[in-house]
Write a protein that holds these residues in place. Structure first.
Motif, PDB file in Angstrom:
ATOM      1  N   ILE A 158      35.609 -43.543 -11.613  1.00 57.21           N
ATOM      2  CA  ILE A 158      35.330 -42.395 -12.484  1.00 57.21           C
ATOM      3  C   ILE A 158      34.896 -41.218 -11.610  1.00 57.21           C
ATOM      4  O   ILE A 158      33.835 -41.242 -10.993  1.00 57.21           O
ATOM      5  CB  ILE A 158      34.234 -42.723 -13.517  1.00 57.21           C
TER       6      ILE A 158
ATOM      7  N   THR B 132      39.189 -37.417 -13.706  1.00 58.26           N
ATOM      8  CA  THR B 132      39.859 -38.560 -14.336  1.00 58.26           C
ATOM      9  C   THR B 132      39.071 -39.848 -14.148  1.00 58.26           C
ATOM     10  O   THR B 132      38.305 -39.989 -13.199  1.00 58.26           O
ATOM     11  CB  THR B 132      41.271 -38.791 -13.731  1.00 58.26           C
ATOM     12  N   ALA B 133      39.294 -40.759 -15.073  1.00 60.33           N
ATOM     13  CA  ALA B 133      38.813 -42.136 -14.933  1.00 60.33           C
ATOM     14  C   ALA B 133      40.056 -42.994 -14.730  1.00 60.33           C
ATOM     15  O   ALA B 133      40.948 -43.019 -15.585  1.00 60.33           O
ATOM     16  CB  ALA B 133      38.047 -42.580 -16.167  1.00 60.33           C
TER      17      ALA B 133
ATOM     18  N   ALA C  13      36.011 -37.839 -17.645  1.00 55.05           N
ATOM     19  CA  ALA C  13      35.175 -38.224 -16.512  1.00 55.05           C
ATOM     20  C   ALA C  13      33.994 -37.251 -16.425  1.00 55.05           C
ATOM     21  O   ALA C  13      33.573 -36.700 -17.438  1.00 55.05           O
ATOM     22  CB  ALA C  13      36.010 -38.223 -15.239  1.00 55.05           C
TER      23      ALA C  13
ATOM     24  N   ILE D  36      36.126 -44.396 -22.357  1.00 57.84           N
ATOM     25  CA  ILE D  36      36.302 -45.071 -21.068  1.00 57.84           C
ATOM     26  C   ILE D  36      36.234 -46.585 -21.259  1.00 57.84           C
ATOM     27  O   ILE D  36      37.061 -47.330 -20.722  1.00 57.84           O
ATOM     28  CB  ILE D  36      35.242 -44.588 -20.048  1.00 57.84           C
TER      29      ILE D  36
ATOM     30  N   GLY E 219      31.062 -40.572 -11.312  1.00 56.33           N
ATOM     31  CA  GLY E 219      30.865 -40.769 -12.749  1.00 56.33           C
ATOM     32  C   GLY E 219      30.322 -42.139 -13.106  1.00 56.33           C
ATOM     33  O   GLY E 219      29.691 -42.322 -14.149  1.00 56.33           O
ATOM     34  N   SER E 220      30.546 -43.136 -12.215  1.00 55.72           N
ATOM     35  CA  SER E 220      30.068 -44.498 -12.495  1.00 55.72           C
ATOM     36  C   SER E 220      28.543 -44.582 -12.392  1.00 55.72           C
ATOM     37  O   SER E 220      27.945 -45.556 -12.833  1.00 55.72           O
ATOM     38  CB  SER E 220      30.700 -45.495 -11.522  1.00 55.72           C
TER      39      SER E 220
END
Length: 341
Positions: free
Chosen positions: A158, A162-163, A182, A259, A289-290
């Motif tokens: 992520i 984008t993821a 994301a 997600i 993002g994670s």
């Protein structure tokens, strides 16, 4: 003839990381360029330009030339790449004589046209040869997974735009999806929430601070708060409000659930033998993002599979992109990397 060292570039929507063979990650800066509109000249790139976001006079514009994982402004992306590559390699005379091989990672869902834009921009920026690698494969290599064996590995990367979710085996992608939700969408959701709930207008940098400090994807046992400053849309004056983490949970709920749904969908399409491997080994998460609090718990709760965040989640893709240059023969054979020009 001696060439410049091979380079791996994580060409991210939010930031660019550059890996130099034998040195590791040598550069990490925001994907932002400040341009003087009157003269069309680049005034600042990277961190210096990011500080200008939302604070520039009329003739100066600070822009992010990549949106949702792909190039939205070709000319500015080329200038930005040229700046970062020359910064990494040093003197321009050396750079012009000894061009490097460059591996660039791209989201798994990019079109051939978007790939061509990345290749052309990188070649114009001074590459001798350009290789492309899909983000989930680079993330898996950077996270230390052995993707060469006939075992299933699931990666959820992520980033800012984008993821990318993929199941990898034998050095190639078996099942994957890429969604344009994301880090940037998280920021947008927080901006909308603050406007709707408090009539408060905040900038993207403030939204990012909220996301990093109190952003929540899963209900916390103890709530935390943060003071947020912005402009009141009714009075037009600066205002300070205290925001709770649980408020960000409601603001981000739709995005994080999409997600989690995408992860579920990829698992549904995964061959049973590889599903068994993933169930045993778990899911690995990478990318900035994670690091959103509780996102790993949400995905684990939704899938019933253990989820781990990679040790250096932000740098995983860049490290994997650089290290992939050592395994070109394997990745070319499996389709994990493609050579262009």
């Amino acid at each position: 003839m001696k060439f410049a060292p091979d380079i791996g570039i994580d060409l991210g929507t939010a930031s660019i990381l550059v890996y130099v063979k034998g040195k590791g990650i040598v550069l990490k800066e925001p994907s932002v360029v400040a341009i003087d509109k009157n003269t069309n000249t680049v005034l600042a790139v990277g961190e210096e330009a990011r500080k200008m976001l939302g604070r520039t006079p009329g003739n100066i514009v600070a822009i992010r030339p990549l949106k949702e994982g792909v190039i939205s402004d070709y000319d500015v992306t080329e200038k930005m790449l040229k700046y970062f590559i020359s910064k990494v390699l040093g003197k321009s005379s050396f750079f012009s004589l000894f061009k490097p091989q460059i591996m660039v990672c791209v989201p798994s869902g990019v079109t051939e046209v978007e790939k061509r834009a990345v290749i052309d921009a990188t070649m114009e920026a001074g590459a001798r040869k350009v290789f492309l690698i899909e983000e989930p494969i680079a993330a898996a290599i950077g996270a230390g997974l052995d993707i060469s064996k006939p075992n299933g590995n699931m990666v959820v990367d992520i980033g800012g735009g984008t993821a990318d979710i993929a199941v990898i085996s034998l050095g190639g992608v078996v099942v994957s999806t890429s969604i344009k939700i994301a880090g940037d969408k998280f920021d947008e959701a927080l901006v909308k929430y603050m406007r709707k709930k408090y009539n408060l207008l905040i900038g993207e940098r403030t939204a990012e601070d909220i996301k990093i400090h109190i952003g929540t994807a899963y209900k916390r046992d103890a709530d935390v708060t943060m003071d947020v400053r912005g402009r009141n849309l009714v009075s037009g004056l600066p205002e300070n409000v205290t925001v709770k983490a649980m408020e960000t949970f409601h603001a981000l709920e739709e995005n994080v659930n999409q997600i989690a749904d995408a992860v579920h969908m990829v698992l549904e399409k995964t061959p049973p033998e590889l599903s068994a491997d993933i169930s045993d080994k778990g899911i690995i998460m990478t990318g900035g993002g994670s690091l959103l609090w509780g996102l790993d718990k949400l995905i684990s709760n939704r899938t019933g599979i253990n989820v781990q965040i990679a040790e250096d989640a932000v740098s995983c893709v860049a490290m994997g992109t650089g290290e992939a240059l050592n395994s070109l023969h394997l990745l070319k054979r499996s389709g994990g990397v493609s050579k262009k020009r």
